[in-house]
Design a protein around this motif. Structure first.
Motif, PDB file in Angstrom:
ATOM      1  N   VAL A   1      -9.961  -3.504   1.312  1.00 37.70           N
ATOM      2  CA  VAL A   1      -9.361  -4.713   0.724  1.00 37.70           C
ATOM      3  C   VAL A   1     -10.348  -5.324  -0.281  1.00 37.70           C
ATOM      4  O   VAL A   1     -11.519  -5.542   0.027  1.00 37.70           O
ATOM      5  N   ILE A   2      -9.826  -5.556  -1.484  1.00 37.87           N
ATOM      6  CA  ILE A   2     -10.613  -6.197  -2.549  1.00 37.87           C
ATOM      7  C   ILE A   2      -9.992  -7.576  -2.772  1.00 37.87           C
ATOM      8  O   ILE A   2      -8.808  -7.667  -3.097  1.00 37.87           O
ATOM      9  N   VAL A   3     -10.765  -8.643  -2.603  1.00 36.79           N
ATOM     10  CA  VAL A   3     -10.219  -9.957  -2.931  1.00 36.79           C
ATOM     11  C   VAL A   3     -10.670 -10.324  -4.339  1.00 36.79           C
ATOM     12  O   VAL A   3     -11.831 -10.126  -4.700  1.00 36.79           O
ATOM     13  N   LYS A   4      -9.736 -10.821  -5.135  1.00 39.57           N
ATOM     14  CA  LYS A   4     -10.053 -11.127  -6.525  1.00 39.57           C
ATOM     15  C   LYS A   4      -9.596 -12.521  -6.912  1.00 39.57           C
ATOM     16  O   LYS A   4      -8.602 -13.039  -6.380  1.00 39.57           O
ATOM     17  N   GLU A   5     -10.306 -13.103  -7.848  1.00 40.76           N
ATOM     18  CA  GLU A   5      -9.830 -14.321  -8.513  1.00 40.76           C
ATOM     19  C   GLU A   5      -9.136 -13.880  -9.795  1.00 40.76           C
ATOM     20  O   GLU A   5      -9.262 -12.732 -10.224  1.00 40.76           O
ATOM     21  N   VAL A   6      -8.394 -14.787 -10.400  1.00 35.14           N
ATOM     22  CA  VAL A   6      -7.673 -14.416 -11.621  1.00 35.14           C
ATOM     23  C   VAL A   6      -8.279 -15.097 -12.852  1.00 35.14           C
ATOM     24  O   VAL A   6      -7.660 -15.185 -13.897  1.00 35.14           O
ATOM     25  N   GLY A   7      -9.531 -15.577 -12.724  1.00 33.15           N
ATOM     26  CA  GLY A   7     -10.192 -16.157 -13.892  1.00 33.15           C
ATOM     27  C   GLY A   7     -10.795 -17.536 -13.649  1.00 33.15           C
ATOM     28  O   GLY A   7     -11.087 -18.257 -14.605  1.00 33.15           O
ATOM     29  N   PHE A   8     -11.030 -17.858 -12.372  1.00 30.39           N
ATOM     30  CA  PHE A   8     -11.674 -19.149 -12.073  1.00 30.39           C
ATOM     31  C   PHE A   8     -12.944 -18.938 -11.239  1.00 30.39           C
ATOM     32  O   PHE A   8     -13.617 -19.888 -10.871  1.00 30.39           O
ATOM     33  N   GLY A   9     -13.249 -17.689 -10.941  1.00 30.89           N
ATOM     34  CA  GLY A   9     -14.518 -17.341 -10.310  1.00 30.89           C
ATOM     35  C   GLY A   9     -14.543 -17.446  -8.796  1.00 30.89           C
ATOM     36  O   GLY A   9     -13.729 -18.143  -8.183  1.00 30.89           O
ATOM     37  N   ILE A  10     -15.496 -16.736  -8.208  1.00 33.10           N
ATOM     38  CA  ILE A  10     -15.723 -16.742  -6.757  1.00 33.10           C
ATOM     39  C   ILE A  10     -17.089 -17.374  -6.516  1.00 33.10           C
ATOM     40  O   ILE A  10     -18.097 -16.914  -7.051  1.00 33.10           O
TER      41      ILE A  10
ATOM     42  N   VAL B   1       0.846  -1.205   0.000  1.00 36.39           N
ATOM     43  CA  VAL B   1       0.000   0.000   0.000  1.00 36.39           C
ATOM     44  C   VAL B   1       0.879   1.252   0.000  1.00 36.39           C
ATOM     45  O   VAL B   1       0.686   2.179  -0.797  1.00 36.39           O
ATOM     46  N   GLU B   2       1.883   1.240   0.853  1.00 32.56           N
ATOM     47  CA  GLU B   2       2.761   2.409   0.992  1.00 32.56           C
ATOM     48  C   GLU B   2       3.545   2.675  -0.305  1.00 32.56           C
ATOM     49  O   GLU B   2       3.706   3.820  -0.729  1.00 32.56           O
ATOM     50  N   MET B   3       3.998   1.608  -0.960  1.00 33.39           N
ATOM     51  CA  MET B   3       4.844   1.705  -2.161  1.00 33.39           C
ATOM     52  C   MET B   3       4.228   2.587  -3.247  1.00 33.39           C
ATOM     53  O   MET B   3       4.910   3.315  -3.945  1.00 33.39           O
ATOM     54  N   ILE B   4       2.897   2.521  -3.371  1.00 29.29           N
ATOM     55  CA  ILE B   4       2.245   3.269  -4.467  1.00 29.29           C
ATOM     56  C   ILE B   4       1.133   4.189  -3.943  1.00 29.29           C
ATOM     57  O   ILE B   4       0.312   4.658  -4.713  1.00 29.29           O
ATOM     58  N   GLU B   5       1.139   4.416  -2.628  1.00 34.53           N
ATOM     59  CA  GLU B   5       0.057   5.199  -2.001  1.00 34.53           C
ATOM     60  C   GLU B   5      -1.289   4.695  -2.528  1.00 34.53           C
ATOM     61  O   GLU B   5      -2.096   5.460  -3.073  1.00 34.53           O
ATOM     62  N   ALA B   6      -1.504   3.410  -2.357  1.00 32.45           N
ATOM     63  CA  ALA B   6      -2.686   2.770  -2.939  1.00 32.45           C
ATOM     64  C   ALA B   6      -3.978   3.270  -2.290  1.00 32.45           C
ATOM     65  O   ALA B   6      -4.013   3.527  -1.089  1.00 32.45           O
ATOM     66  N   ASP B   7      -5.021   3.391  -3.106  1.00 27.80           N
ATOM     67  CA  ASP B   7      -6.340   3.771  -2.596  1.00 27.80           C
ATOM     68  C   ASP B   7      -7.096   2.550  -2.092  1.00 27.80           C
ATOM     69  O   ASP B   7      -8.060   2.679  -1.339  1.00 27.80           O
ATOM     70  N   ALA B   8      -6.712   1.379  -2.577  1.00 27.63           N
ATOM     71  CA  ALA B   8      -7.313   0.123  -2.115  1.00 27.63           C
ATOM     72  C   ALA B   8      -6.286  -0.977  -2.410  1.00 27.63           C
ATOM     73  O   ALA B   8      -5.358  -0.772  -3.205  1.00 27.63           O
ATOM     74  N   LEU B   9      -6.459  -2.119  -1.758  1.00 29.74           N
ATOM     75  CA  LEU B   9      -5.496  -3.213  -1.958  1.00 29.74           C
ATOM     76  C   LEU B   9      -6.213  -4.446  -2.490  1.00 29.74           C
ATOM     77  O   LEU B   9      -7.143  -4.955  -1.847  1.00 29.74           O
TER      78      LEU B   9
END
Ligand code: FNR
Length: 341
Positions: free
Chosen positions: A181-190, A136-144
């Motif tokens: 915090v946003i949790v994501k899949e990379v193409g196999f669905g939730i 988060v700090e590295m890019i001053e992220a608005d969300a992770l």
């Protein structure tokens, strides 16, 4: 193989395999309404989330990580396109730079090119609180964003094989980072079961990342001598994954996995997504034609979405739930069997 080479392979293989298109959104149709009764001037497609405003319900999803000049260039280009369109951009996995701060500039370029823009950080499911805070700090992220990619790991010869403790780490991260915090899949669905666990862990938002777009099983299989071919068909289609993820009340559920047009996007909103992410489609544009082409495409998608919203009588993002849709084929069958209709 070094992480940098592997990430470069991902880009080349993603461009080569393209997007399969079996995301199920073609099985969703809008019922045309001749008397929708609204004017184009009424359309408001902005998204307000986590104290930031997006000009349109799109974002550029996580792609390049792992360092190197090429990935830095691509990240810069993606950031410029997102900035021009007023939408968020996610960086690719920052795990390499968390471990080796010398690589941080590959990611920091996204913030430099887009100083006031909305930027999402990205780490893997093996990360703990320290890594999350540093990302988060590295890019001053608005969300992770935290990506779940067990299928990809299992195909990679050098991938993880132990997925214990992920939920506990997610819970701790959610309690300790001060961005959503946003949790994501990379193409196999939730699935709805996974969504329920994520909700309990305190996750704010879910990216439904379903099957039918960039296929990481196929990409990783290209790097194996003996492919695990059956995994190429694994996963929950994007259309279904949106509905499954939206069964829990997150502050935002986003669609991803094969989104390439304003119509794909519109269908995803009608199914319950509040925005949608594009990775492969944007990667192709920036690598083949430059950031201007990606920005132009986003501009066209906004115009087309305005047309669709006017025709359907959808004034703002809250009104998609009023649209009438027909769902057929595998998507209809899947939703019925899972108890959604
Ligand atoms: C990705 N994706 C990804 N996701 C993530 O959370 N961290 C990452 O580092 C990467 N890396 C990555 C590299 C490349 C080259 C691509 C194309 C994609 C996955 C991405 O964010 C998205 O979930 C999937 O690609 C599905 O969306 P599309 O491509 O079908 O729009």
């Amino acid at each position: 193989m070094s992480r940098e080479l592997r990430k470069q392979d991902h880009i080349n293989h993603a461009l080569q395999t393209g997007q399969s298109g079996r995301h199920g959104l073609d099985q969703v149709q809008f019922v045309h309404q001749s008397l929708a009764g609204i004017g184009e001037q009424e359309i408001d497609m902005k998204v307000d989330w986590a104290d930031r405003r997006w000009e349109a319900p799109f974002y550029i999803n996580a792609m390049t990580g792992g360092g190197g000049q090429k990935t830095k260039e691509i990240n810069g280009a993606l950031a410029k396109a997102a900035g021009a369109a007023g939408i968020p951009v996610a960086v690719g996995s920052q795990m390499a730079a968390v471990k080796d701060p010398g690589q941080a500039d590959t990611f920091a370029v996204v913030r430099r090119e887009n100083p006031d823009g909305i930027v999402f950080g990205n780490i893997g499911m093996d990360a703990g609180v320290e890594e999350a805070l540093r990302a988060v700090e590295m890019i001053e992220a608005d969300a992770l964003q935290i990506h779940l990619n067990p299928v990809q790991e299992m195909i990679m010869p050098e991938g993880d094989r132990d997925f214990t403790g992920v939920l506990e780490r997610l819970t701790t991260i959610c309690r300790n980072v001060d961005v959503p915090v946003i949790v994501k899949e990379v193409g196999f669905g939730i699935s709805m079961e996974t969504a329920a666990l994520l909700k309990e862990a305190g996750v704010n938002a879910v990216d439904a990342g379903g099957r039918g777009g960039t296929n990481f099983a196929e990409i990783e299989n290209l790097r194996r001598e003996r492919p695990v071919s059956f995994l190429n068909e694994w996963g929950i289609p994007t259309s279904v994954s949106i509905v499954e993820a939206a069964s829990q009340s997150f502050s935002l559920v986003t669609a991803a996995g094969g989104i390439r047009s304003s119509l794909d996007a519109a269908k995803s909103y009608a199914l319950g997504a509040g925005a949608c992410g594009m990775a492969g489609h944007m990667l192709k544009l920036v690598t083949e034609q430059g950031w201007e082409a990606a920005a132009e495409e986003l501009g066209e998608m906004k115009k087309e979405l305005r047309t669709i919203m006017t025709l359907l009588g959808v004034r703002n993002m809250n009104e998609w739930k009023n649209t009438k849709i027909l769902i057929t084929g595998e998507t209809a069958e899947w939703l019925k069997l899972r108890g959604f209709s």
